[in-house]
Design a protein around this motif. Sequence first.
Motif, PDB file in Angstrom:
ATOM      1  N   ALA A 117      39.006   2.507 -39.468  1.00  0.00           N
ATOM      2  CA  ALA A 117      37.917   1.868 -39.027  1.00  0.00           C
ATOM      3  C   ALA A 117      37.446   2.464 -37.625  1.00  0.00           C
ATOM      4  O   ALA A 117      38.284   3.269 -36.939  1.00  0.00           O
ATOM      5  N   TRP A 118      35.996   2.610 -37.389  1.00  0.00           N
ATOM      6  CA  TRP A 118      35.593   3.422 -36.326  1.00  0.00           C
ATOM      7  C   TRP A 118      35.013   2.402 -35.178  1.00  0.00           C
ATOM      8  O   TRP A 118      34.336   1.587 -35.764  1.00  0.00           O
ATOM      9  N   MET A 125      27.780   3.693 -33.099  1.00  0.00           N
ATOM     10  CA  MET A 125      27.127   4.570 -34.318  1.00  0.00           C
ATOM     11  C   MET A 125      26.064   5.443 -33.595  1.00  0.00           C
ATOM     12  O   MET A 125      24.949   4.764 -33.068  1.00  0.00           O
ATOM     13  N   GLU A 126      25.821   6.606 -33.910  1.00  0.00           N
ATOM     14  CA  GLU A 126      24.666   7.519 -33.774  1.00  0.00           C
ATOM     15  C   GLU A 126      23.661   7.426 -34.852  1.00  0.00           C
ATOM     16  O   GLU A 126      24.072   7.120 -35.855  1.00  0.00           O
TER      17      GLU A 126
END
Length: 454
Positions: free
Chosen positions: A61-62, A66-67
Amino acid sequence: MRSRCLCQICTCGRHHCPHGTTKIYENSGMSCHTTEYLEKYPAYGNVLPPQSLKPKQEFQAWHGKMEGVTTFKSDYRPYEIVKQPRHIPEEYKPKQGKIDLGTTYKRDFNSYKVQPVAIVRPLERKQVKKGKLDTVPTYKDDYRSWGIQKSELYKPEQAYHPPTVKFGNSTTFQDDYVPQEIRLRPSFKPSPVVTCSTIPFCSDTSHRLAYVPHQPEVRFAKPKEVYKPTDQPFEDLTTHRNDFQGLVGETVKICRPAYTRVTQNAQFEGSTEFRESFQPWEIPPPEVRKVPEYVPPAGSMELSSTSHLDYIPYQTSRVVPIRPVSLRRKNNLPFQGKSTMKEDFPVWESCRQGLIKQQQQIPNPSGKFDGLSTFRSHYVPHELIPTESCKPVNVALKRSVPFDDITMYSVEYTPKKQEICPASYPSPPGYIFENTNSQGHKFFRKITPTVKVS
């Protein structure tokens, strides 16, 4: 010495052990492993299976932000659009020298002199006619030419000038087509931006504004009619009973002849072709197969089953019903057996009516019956002519020459010794019964011959 199963001892392939488990053997859940594959292909040692090189699918998981940059945006590099160069055809230059017009046909073909072909058709016979011949045809005599003037052309005169360069003339498309600048069309698609209204929502509809409530009228209740039974009794006479009255008369007697039953022991009178040709012969009684006497097995039978040995009884309490307690009212008053049916439909006194018979229109015969039927009075007997049999006479043909019984099979056939399968015996010869496994396979051990040492 290795023991062998009855399936392995069999040579004809028709003797097998019962592969399924029975009650007298233990239920281990193992299947039969005596197959041809295991006999021909022995198992290897303890070889570990190859490890999989496939990467493990572990999700990471990040947790960062988010970009809004996609792979296309990050990898795409715009480049400058350059107009493609137009291909200019080369100028046509004719080749110098003369063209060789010689062909394979001119080189290989040898000409030869041809003589004129003689005419085969017959000579024309000139018909000499006296008098002058009129050489004016009907067309020239009847046709009169008109003085028609030539119409002028409406096409504009164009002076054709041949081009100095190869393919120098312009096409119709190049003359008529005018290049125009490409303009982008305005987009009619609505903008994806959501516009919030500041005006409050108006809940008035056309139904709320135009609807006028009315007071409903009082419903008219129709009074229930009271049933009044009729005083007249019910007539059960039909039209058939009223109009058709029966007549008293004697019952009709049966005119058919008496039926004489043919018994099974009565002998058939007369001979047939089947009886004359086929005489009965004695048939020996069938052999009765002797059933072997039942010998009960020795010892006592064990009647304990798996359920009796493994089952442990439990003491359970009775289940209490969850249904609610019935709240019935107990009335000690006597039951009144009155109903609407009994009050409105009283029992009528009825008596059974006599039998109504129809009057007989055909009078009964007064004389005595002669016993002659229509078939007996009109039947003419004919003499029976037997048909001749076309069946050939069953007589054996006799020849003086002896029968030649030599065939290709009797000359070339070599009899082989018939081998008996050892598994067909109750105990295979050369083997001693050893044991029976849980799958029901019978294993036998081969007897080794003893060698005497002198």
